[in-house]
Design a protein around this motif. Structure first.
Motif, PDB file in Angstrom:
ATOM      1  N   GLY A 163     -39.153 -32.856  39.214  1.00 20.15           N
ATOM      2  CA  GLY A 163     -38.463 -32.176  38.120  1.00 20.15           C
ATOM      3  C   GLY A 163     -39.072 -32.447  36.758  1.00 20.15           C
ATOM      4  O   GLY A 163     -38.415 -32.285  35.734  1.00 20.15           O
ATOM      5  N   GLU A 164     -40.328 -32.835  36.731  1.00 17.56           N
ATOM      6  CA  GLU A 164     -41.001 -33.176  35.481  1.00 17.56           C
ATOM      7  C   GLU A 164     -41.792 -32.006  34.899  1.00 17.56           C
ATOM      8  O   GLU A 164     -42.401 -32.131  33.841  1.00 17.56           O
ATOM      9  N   LEU A 165     -41.795 -30.886  35.615  1.00 18.72           N
ATOM     10  CA  LEU A 165     -42.554 -29.723  35.177  1.00 18.72           C
ATOM     11  C   LEU A 165     -41.661 -28.501  35.282  1.00 18.72           C
ATOM     12  O   LEU A 165     -41.024 -28.261  36.304  1.00 18.72           O
ATOM     13  N   SER A 166     -41.568 -27.737  34.211  1.00 19.45           N
ATOM     14  CA  SER A 166     -40.742 -26.529  34.235  1.00 19.45           C
ATOM     15  C   SER A 166     -41.465 -25.414  34.964  1.00 19.45           C
ATOM     16  O   SER A 166     -42.682 -25.473  35.192  1.00 19.45           O
ATOM     17  N   ALA A 167     -40.712 -24.384  35.321  1.00 17.69           N
ATOM     18  CA  ALA A 167     -41.304 -23.238  35.999  1.00 17.69           C
ATOM     19  C   ALA A 167     -42.365 -22.573  35.129  1.00 17.69           C
ATOM     20  O   ALA A 167     -43.421 -22.143  35.615  1.00 17.69           O
ATOM     21  N   THR A 168     -42.126 -22.519  33.825  1.00 19.58           N
ATOM     22  CA  THR A 168     -43.095 -21.911  32.903  1.00 19.58           C
ATOM     23  C   THR A 168     -44.375 -22.740  32.843  1.00 19.58           C
ATOM     24  O   THR A 168     -45.492 -22.200  32.865  1.00 19.58           O
ATOM     25  N   GLU A 169     -44.222 -24.064  32.771  1.00 17.22           N
ATOM     26  CA  GLU A 169     -45.397 -24.940  32.723  1.00 17.22           C
ATOM     27  C   GLU A 169     -46.179 -24.887  34.038  1.00 17.22           C
ATOM     28  O   GLU A 169     -47.417 -24.907  34.046  1.00 17.22           O
ATOM     29  N   PHE A 170     -45.436 -24.805  35.132  1.00 18.99           N
ATOM     30  CA  PHE A 170     -46.094 -24.696  36.443  1.00 18.99           C
ATOM     31  C   PHE A 170     -46.917 -23.410  36.520  1.00 18.99           C
ATOM     32  O   PHE A 170     -48.068 -23.417  36.973  1.00 18.99           O
ATOM     33  N   ALA A 171     -46.330 -22.299  36.095  1.00 16.60           N
ATOM     34  CA  ALA A 171     -47.018 -21.010  36.150  1.00 16.60           C
ATOM     35  C   ALA A 171     -48.303 -21.034  35.327  1.00 16.60           C
ATOM     36  O   ALA A 171     -49.342 -20.513  35.746  1.00 16.60           O
ATOM     37  N   LYS A 172     -48.249 -21.663  34.173  1.00 12.88           N
ATOM     38  CA  LYS A 172     -49.432 -21.749  33.313  1.00 12.88           C
ATOM     39  C   LYS A 172     -50.529 -22.568  33.983  1.00 12.88           C
ATOM     40  O   LYS A 172     -51.708 -22.169  34.005  1.00 12.88           O
TER      41      LYS A 172
END
Length: 752
Positions: free
Chosen positions: A616-625
Motif C-alpha cells: 500500500g505504499e504506491l498509489s494506482a496513479t504512481e503505479f501506472a506512471k
C-alpha cells in the motif's frame, strides 16, 4: 552412489568432428616419436620430415584434382577461409573504382565463419562493401536469379559445396555458369569442408579460386587443414613470419597432423580394401537409419531432401519434442547427435532451416544425425536398435503412443509444467479421481497432452486459458471440450460456488480438489487467475495459483496492449495478495529465465514496484506512471515470440555448492539425511540405466516437488543430471525459493 552402466558410444555427429582413424593416429604418434624433424631444416632428419610433407601435398593434389593450383597446409578450415577472403579482398581493393557501390555475396546457409570473416576483413581493409546473403529455396539451393542480378557488382562470392547442417549440396557446375556468365573475374570461394570424401572434386576443371578444407571432419586430428588456391589466383599470406610453405603460410608445419592426413588421403585414393565405404553403402546406411526413425517416430519430418544432399547427413524434427529433449534422450542411449552446427550449439534454432523457409517448430526442434565413410554396418545396426529403445522409453513415459500395452508405468499425480520458448502450459492430474485439468494449452503440445491423457487414462475436466494470448491462438478447441456454453477462456457456466477468505468464488470440483476462478484483469481485460485448492482433513488450502501474466518471475505482465489497464492490474495484484499467502506457489503463463515457479515473497524481495503495491505504499496513479516507463523498454524484436512480461529486475544468481564426483560420494557417505535427486526426464532412462537415486524429479515436475517439500526447505539436497546444466538451473530456482541446503553435481554424469 552406483555409477550407471555405460553402453558403448555410437557417434553420429561426424559433421561436427570425427574420431581419428586408428591408422592416422598411429601415424601421427609415430611421427612424433621418430620423424620429429623440422621440415625447414637442411639435415637428414629435417629432409625426411619435408619429404613426408611434400608426399602428403602431392596426395592432396591428386584427391582434389588441383592441377596447377596450389595446396597450402593450414591449421584448419577457418584459417583457409581467412586466407581466401583476405587474398581476394586485397586484390579486389586495388581494382575498385571511386564512388561505385560494391557487394560481397555469401550463401544464406553458409557456415558462420564465412559471413563473419567477410564482415571482419571488409571493415579492416576499409572496403565498405555491402555484405549480402544469397537466398535459398526450401530445398536449400541457392537462388541463381539473385546471383545473376547481384554478382556483376560483387567483389567476391562465397558458396558451399555441402551444408554442414543439412548435407544439402550445390550444383557447382550450374553455379559456375551463372557466376561466370555475369561476372567472369569475380573471386569465388567454395567451402568444401563437408564435401571431402562425400562428393567428387576436380577443382582444376573449375574456376573456383579458393577452397578450404579441414582434417578433423574426415578422421584426421584437429588442428590440421589445407586450402586450395587456383593457379594465378591472388594470394596474400594470412600468417607472416619465418617463410614456411614457400613464404605463403609461415609457422612450423604440423608434421604429426600431416602424417595423419597422409593416411586419410591413402584411404581416399584406394580403389579397394579401403576403410572408407563407397557412396552406395553410405546411401544404404542413411536409408536404414531413416526407415528406423520413421518406425520409431511415425510423425517425424525430415528437413533435408535426400535427392540433393550427401548420404551421410539426416536432419529431422519430431512434432511435439524440442531438439534438446531428443538430444538428451539419445544421449541417455549413448547415441551422439546434435541440434545443428557444433559451433553454435547454444543457439535455440537453426538459421539454416530458417533461411530455407521451414516452419519455426522444425527449426527449433531440428536434430542432425551425421556419420562418415568409416562408419561400419555394425554401428548402424546398433544405432537402429537403440533408436527403437528410445521410442519405447517415450511410450513408457506416456509421451508417445506405444505399439502395445505399457506395464508398470507410473501413474501421474500432481503438477506438470511444459514450456515452448518462454510460454508455459500446466497440466494437473489427480491420480485418485483420474481427472486432469490443463491451463494455458499451447498448440505445439496438443498431441503430447492428448497422448498423456490417453496413456494415463485421465478424464479431462477443463482446458482453460488465463487470458486471450497475444503470441498464439488458443488450442482449447483441439481437445473437443470447448462448447458454446463455455466462455471464451473455457470456463463452463455450470459451476459451484465456494467461500474462501470471505470471497465467493466460482469453482470446479474433482476428487479432493477445487479449482476456483478469480478475475484479475490488467494485462488484458479478460485476464483471470485459477486457484487450485486441496481439501485437507482440517481445512481447505491453496496449492497453486495459475496467474497468467499478472505476476511473472522477475517481472510484471505488460500493460500496453489495447485491452490492458494499469489501474486494473494494480487492483488485481492487491486482490490476489489478499486471497493467497506470501509463500503460495504462483504458476505464470511465461517463464523467460528458467525459474519454473515463484511466490509473492520471492518476487516482493526483488521487485520494488510489486512490493510497494502490496504494502500500500504506491498509489494506482504512481503505479501506472512507473508501469508505462517499464513497458516502454519492452523489445518485441525477438523472432516470433511476443514478450508478455515487462521485466523490472534481473535474474537472481545464488551461490550453490558444486560437487565433483568424488566429493559427492563423500557427502552421501557422511550425510544420512541427504536426498540425491536425479532431475533428468524419466524417458532418458532409455536403456535401463541404474537409477541409484533417492528420487527422480524432472524439470517438468520441479514445481510439483516445491509444492510437496516447502515445509522442509532445510533438507540437504543434491541435484544430478547428464551435463550439470539442468541441475544447476533447478538448484538456482530452489535456492531462490528458500531451499537453503542445496547443491548439484558439477558437469553431471558426462564427467563421471
Amino acid at each position: 552412489m552406483t555409477q550407471e552402466t555405460q553402453l558403448s558410444q555410437i557417434y553420429l555427429d561426424a559433421n561436427a568432428t570425427t574420431p581419428v582413424l586408428e591408422r592416422a593416429a598411429d601415424a601421427a604418434l609415430m611421427t612424433m616419436k621418430t620423424m620429429f624433424g623440422n621440415p625447414s631444416s637442411s639435415h637428414i632428419t629435417g629432409l625426411q620430415a619435408k619429404q613426408l610433407m611434400e608426399q602428403t601435398r602431392q596426395k592432396a593434389r591428386t584427391v582434389l584434382g588441383s592441377g596447377n593450383g596450389r595446396v597450402i597446409f593450414t591449421s584448419g578450415a577457418t584459417e583457409g577461409i581467412q586466407t581466401g577472403i583476405l587474398s581476394a579482398l586485397c586484390a579486389a581493393k586495388k581494382q575498385m573504382k571511386p564512388k561505385q557501390q560494391y557487394t560481397l555475396l555469401y550463401g544464406a546457409t553458409e557456415h558462420k565463419a564465412v559471413p563473419e570473416s567477410l564482415k571482419h576483413w571488409n571493415k579492416i581493409l576499409e572496403i565498405n562493401a555491402e555484405v549480402k546473403a544469397i537466398p535459398v529455396d526450401g530445398h536449400g539451393r541457392l537462388d541463381q536469379d539473385f546471383i545473376a542480378k547481384e554478382v556483376p557488382n560483387a567483389l567476391m562470392i562465397c558458396t558451399m559445396a555441402v551444408n554442414n547442417e543439412t548435407g544439402v549440396y550445390q550444383d557447382l557446375a550450374e553455379l559456375e555458369t551463372v557466376i561466370r556468365t555475369n561476372h567472369a573475374t569475380v573471386f569465388w570461394m567454395v567451402d568444401c569442408v563437408q564435401a571431402l570424401g562425400k562428393r567428387k572434386l576436380n577443382l582444376a576443371q573449375t574456376t573456383i579460386d579458393y577452397a578450404p578444407f579441414s582434417g578433423h571432419k574426415l578422421y584426421a586430428p584437429k588442428g590440421i587443414g589445407f586450402v586450395y588456391i587456383r593457379d594465378n589466383a591472388p594470394l596474400t599470406p594470412f600468417i607472416a613470419g619465418g617463410g614456411q610453405e614457400s613464404g605463403l603460410r609461415s609457422g612450423t608445419e604440423n608434421l604429426p597432423g600431416l602424417a595423419a592426413l597422409n593416411v586419410i588421403f591413402d584411404e581416399l585414393l584406394k580403389e579397394g580394401n579401403s576403410e572408407f565405404v563407397d557412396v552406395e553403402t553410405l546411401r544404404q546406411y542413411r536409408n536404414q537409419l531413416a526407415k528406423t526413425l520413421k518406425q520409431a517416430f511415425p510423425t517425424i519430418v525430415f528437413n533435408n531432401q535426400f535427392t540433393n544432399s550427401v548420404p551421410t547427413t539426416l536432419n529431422f524434427a519430431i512434432p511435439g519434442f524440442s531438439s534438446k529433449e531428443i538430444m538428451d534422450l539419445f544421449d541417455a542411449a549413448n547415441i551422439r547427435v546434435s541440434s545443428g552446427s557444433a559451433c553454435s550449439s547454444k543457439v535455440t534454432r537453426s538459421f539454416v532451416l530458417d533461411a530455407m523457409g521451414l516452419p519455426a517448430w522444425q527449426s527449433e526442434s531440428a536434430i542432425r544425425m551425421s556419420f562418415g565413410p568409416a562408419t561400419t554396418q555394425a554401428e548402424i545396426d546398433a544405432a537402429c536398435e537403440r533408436i527403437g529403445h528410445c521410442a519405447q522409453a517415450l511410450g513408457h513415459s506416456c509421451l508417445m503412443q506405444a505399439s502395445n500395452e505399457i506395464s508398470n508405468k507410473e501413474s501421474l499425480d500432481g503438477l506438470v509444467q511444459f514450456k515452448i520458448g518462454g510460454a508455459c502450459c500446466w497440466l494437473f492430474a489427480d491420480k485418485q479421481s483420474k481427472v486432469a485439468i490443463i491451463i494455458d494449452p499451447l498448440p505445439e503440445l496438443v498431441e503430447r497432452l492428448k497422448t498423456i491423457l490417453e496413456c494415463q487414462q485421465l478424464t479431462l475436466l477443463a482446458v482453460l486459458d488465463t487470458h486471450g494470448h497475444a503470441d498464439h491462438e488458443s488450442s482449447r478447441v483441439a481437445f473437443s471440450l470447448a462448447t458454446t456454453a463455455s466462455d471464451h477462456l473455457g470456463w463452463p457456466p455450470q459451476t459451484e460456488t465456494i467461500e474462501y477468505n470471505g470471497l465467493q468464488l466460482a469453482s470446479l470440483s474433482f476428487g479432493r480438489y477445487q479449482l476456483a476462478l478469480l478475475p484479475t484483469p490488467g494485462h488484458t481485460a479478460d485476464s483471470v487467475s485459477y486457484i487450485l485448492l486441496e481439501q485437507l482433513p482440517a481445512k481447505l488450502v491453496i496449492k497453486y495459483v495459475f496467474c497468467g501474466d499478472l505476476i511473472l518471475m522477475g517481472a510484471l505482465g505488460r500493460t500496453n496492449f489495447t485491452t490492458s489497464s494499469n489501474d486494473a492490474m494494480y487492483n488485481s495484484i492487491q486482490a490476489l495478495a489478499e486471497v493467497i499467502t506470501e509463500e503460495t506457489l504462483l504458476c505464470p503463463s511465461h517463464d523467460y529465465n528458467n525459474e519454473f515457479t515463484t511466490t509473492l515473497s520471492a518476487e516482493m524481495s526483488r521487485n520494488s514496484i510489486l512490493n510497494q503495491v502490496i504494502q500500500g505504499e504506491l498509489s494506482a496513479t504512481e503505479f501506472a506512471k512507473a508501469k508505462r516507463l517499464i513497458d516502454a523498454d519492452i523489445n518485441d524484436e525477438t523472432g516470433t515470440e511476443i514478450m508478455c512480461g515487462a521485466a523490472v529486475c534481473g535474474k537472481d544468481t545464488f551461490t550453490l555448492q558444486e560437487y565433483t564426483a568424488t566429493e559427492l560420494e563423500t557427502q552421501i557417505a557422511n550425510n544420512q539425511n541427504l536426498l540425491l535427486i536425479d532431475i533428468r526426464e524419466p524417458h532418458e532412462y532409455a536403456l535401463n540405466h541404474n537409477r541409484a537415486f533417492d528420487q527422480n524429479v524432472p524439470l517438468t515436475r520441479l514445481t510439483d516437488f516445491v509444492g510437496k517439500h516447502s515445509h522442509n526447505k532445510a533438507q540437504p539436497l543434491i541435484l544430478v543430471c547428464r551435463s550439470g546444466s539442468r541441475s544447476q538451473a533447478a538448484a538456482q530456482a530452489l535456492a531462490r525459493l528458500g531451499f537453503n541446503n542445496i547443491g548439484h553435481l558439477k558437469g553431471g554424469y558426462a564427467l563421471i
